[in-house]
Design an enzyme around this catalytic site. Structure first.
Site, PDB file in Angstrom:
ATOM      1  N   VAL A 196      40.956   8.728  11.748  1.00 50.14           N
ATOM      2  CA  VAL A 196      41.424   8.357  13.069  1.00 50.14           C
ATOM      3  C   VAL A 196      42.889   8.726  13.176  1.00 50.14           C
ATOM      4  CG1 VAL A 196      41.860   6.450  14.647  1.00 50.14           C
ATOM      5  CG2 VAL A 196      39.787   6.455  13.250  1.00 50.14           C
ATOM      6  N   CYS A 197      43.237   9.507  14.189  1.00 49.12           N
ATOM      7  CA  CYS A 197      44.637   9.807  14.468  1.00 49.12           C
ATOM      8  C   CYS A 197      45.312  10.425  13.222  1.00 49.12           C
ATOM      9  CB  CYS A 197      45.333   8.529  14.933  1.00 49.12           C
ATOM     10  SG  CYS A 197      46.953   8.750  15.665  1.00 49.12           S
ATOM     11  N   THR A 198      46.416   9.850  12.766  1.00 48.05           N
ATOM     12  CA  THR A 198      47.147  10.405  11.628  1.00 48.05           C
ATOM     13  C   THR A 198      46.480  10.115  10.289  1.00 48.05           C
ATOM     14  OG1 THR A 198      48.540   8.432  11.701  1.00 48.05           O
ATOM     15  CG2 THR A 198      49.396  10.411  12.762  1.00 48.05           C
TER      16      THR A 198
END
Length: 321
Positions: free
Chosen positions: A108-110
């Site tokens: 998720v994301c970074t």
């Protein structure tokens, strides 16, 4: 226990929404009749609570090194602590070990930074939060980073863009496991889009073209966004700031991570999406105002970038509004 075991990897500096989109999405699916159910566990490096990047603490239900057996879905959360997590060799070792026993792996994301540091994205196409994409590509040249999509599936590995894109990825997993009807009910229960396609652009298509620190590049960007209907070829833009077309391309690659032509196209498309959403102007007028040669040229660029034609985007946006 007969369920689909989902292990969410947490660490200090995680983003609360990254975790909640995944855990709440799967829990909503359980409430609406998912069978087998999802058994979601937040696992932390040493089993203690982790501090989110907002200062709130989350208590995990497991310790990474004690989790054994088959895992259905392994999800690595993102957050401001992703760099430290990616430098933690013990954490990376556990992520690699758990990934080897997982049916599918996601970030998720970074959290993509952690997967990349663990070597799990080598040779794969991946995305992350648009703000961190250039850094990810620079650090891990074996990863094919694409900052545009909400999420990307490459084989058994999936990566999602910024923050709430985690919910779109979770809905995609629910649909894959239980069919589109349950995924729609989960989306409606969480009062969100009826699942945006993964190839839709991040930032809800409405994030401004970044203004770089480099003076010449910033002058060009400012000129482009205020003269979208002008001739914005690379030669003209270079002449505007007194540099060659080749040198301008080098500056753009260094400070924006894209070519001048790509930046011009992105700016024109962003302006077009705003006009499509906020006005009733016909496509021909929008195309002319945004520098496209025709409505058809706008349509082709829009489909290539967002995966849907502008007319469909306008209808969908009106319906959501």
């Amino acid at each position: 226990m007969g369920g689909r075991r989902v292990v969410v990897v947490g660490y200090d500096g995680i983003e609360m929404i990254d975790v909640a989109c995944v855990t709440s999405g799967f829990e909503h699916a359980n409430r609406l009749g998912a069978e087998p159910v999802y058994e979601v566990v937040l696992a932390t490096p040493v089993g203690r609570p982790v501090r989110s990047d907002t200062g709130l603490e989350l208590r995990g239900q497991g310790r990474l090194d004690t989790i054994t057996g088959q895992i259905d879905t392994l999800v690595v959360s993102g957050g401001l602590g992703h760099e430290d997590a990616a430098a933690n060799t013990r954490l990376l070792g556990q992520v690699k070990r758990l990934a080897a026993t997982s049916r599918r792996v996601a970030s998720v994301c970074t959290g993509a930074t952690v997967l990349a540091a663990a070597g799990l994205l080598d040779g794969r196409r991946a995305t992350t939060h648009w703000y961190h994409a250039a850094r990810l590509a620079e650090r891990f040249p074996r990863v094919h980073v694409d900052a545009a999509p909400i999420y990307i599936r490459d084989g058994t590995v999936a990566t999602s863009g910024g923050v709430t894109a985690a919910l779109d990825l979770t809905l995609a997993f629910v649909e894959e496991d239980h069919g589109p009807e349950l995924a729609r009910w989960v989306a409606m229960g969480m009062v969100t889009y009826l699942q945006r396609p993964g190839n839709q652009a991040q930032m809800s298509m409405f994030t401004s073209i970044p203004r770089p620190d480099q003076v010449l590049v910033r002058r060009v960007v400012d000129h482009v966004v205020s003269h979208l209907d002008a001739d914005l070829g690379a030669a003209n833009l270079g002449a505007l700031v007194g540099v060659s077309e080749r040198h301008l391309s080098r500056l753009f690659a260094q400070h924006l991570g894209r070519t001048p032509a790509r930046m011009v196209r992105d700016a024109r498309l962003e302006a077009a999406t705003r006009l499509l959403a906020d006005t009733r102007e016909p496509l021909t007028a929008i195309a002319r105002r945004c520098g496209f040669s025709s409505a058809e040229a706008l349509r082709q660029a829009f489909v290539a970038q967002f995966g849907i034609p502008p007319s469909r985007f306008r209808v969908a946006h009106a319906a959501h509004a």
